[in-house]
Design an enzyme around this catalytic site. Sequence first.
Site, PDB file in Angstrom:
ATOM      1  N   SER A  78      -0.920  -4.033  -8.118  1.00 52.91           N
ATOM      2  CA  SER A  78      -0.834  -2.963  -9.165  1.00 52.91           C
ATOM      3  C   SER A  78       0.148  -4.033 -10.294  1.00 52.91           C
ATOM      4  CB  SER A  78      -0.727  -1.857  -8.899  1.00 52.91           C
ATOM      5  OG  SER A  78      -1.281  -0.963  -8.468  1.00 52.91           O
ATOM      6  N   LYS A 108       9.081   3.916  -7.049  1.00 51.11           N
ATOM      7  CA  LYS A 108       8.479   3.494  -7.932  1.00 51.11           C
ATOM      8  C   LYS A 108       9.023   4.015  -8.719  1.00 51.11           C
ATOM      9  CE  LYS A 108       4.929   0.984  -5.898  1.00 51.11           C
ATOM     10  NZ  LYS A 108       3.280  -0.058  -5.551  1.00 51.11           N
ATOM     11  N   ARG A 143      -1.700  -8.374   1.829  1.00 52.30           N
ATOM     12  CA  ARG A 143      -1.755  -9.705   1.133  1.00 52.30           C
ATOM     13  C   ARG A 143      -1.650 -10.584   2.104  1.00 52.30           C
ATOM     14  NH1 ARG A 143       0.338  -7.841  -4.548  1.00 52.30           N
ATOM     15  NH2 ARG A 143       1.583  -6.903  -2.693  1.00 52.30           N
ATOM     16  N   HIS A 149      -8.154  -3.042  -4.673  1.00 49.82           N
ATOM     17  CA  HIS A 149      -8.193  -2.096  -3.764  1.00 49.82           C
ATOM     18  C   HIS A 149     -10.032  -1.312  -3.932  1.00 49.82           C
ATOM     19  CE1 HIS A 149      -4.236  -1.270  -6.131  1.00 49.82           C
ATOM     20  NE2 HIS A 149      -3.688  -1.431  -4.964  1.00 49.82           N
TER      21      HIS A 149
END
Length: 165
Positions: free
Chosen positions: A129, A41, A91, A17
């Site tokens: 994360s 989440k 990514r 990040h």
Amino acid sequence: MVTAIYPGSFDPITLGHIDIIERAAKCFDRLYVCVMVNADKKSPMFTPEERMEFVKKAVARFDNVEAETWSGLLTDYADQKQATVLVKGARNVCDFDAEYQMSLINKGIKSDLETVILPASAEYIHFSSSMAREMIRYRQPLEKYLPAEVVLAVDESAEQKQIRR
């Protein structure tokens, strides 16, 4: 003056990040790192307040970067900040596809809002994360994954919550 927003859940903020933040801060006059609540989440490791504290510590070194929380629609936050750009990191192709689809939704809501997708730098391509949370759970050294400014605070919070195995 071009204002951009880098939104995310940042549970917790990682070196990946920070890489995106540093690169985006060079491209825009002002960058807001927006700590959001992600409905997908279901069980975050850290509270929004903790995540905000971590992000503020991690971005303090950047003159043109501010961190804030937001629980509403991202396009409303962009209106409030007079931002014209969203910054997203990717990514892999799966990330790119998801971010591309979200950019179309955001553009449909706010036609003047552009999305810039920055590819992850090679050294951070495997960072997430989720991976950082696993390292926290299994008591791995966090310095390789998290900004130095937040390692102690993350450790203390994890200990307090007895997250670690």
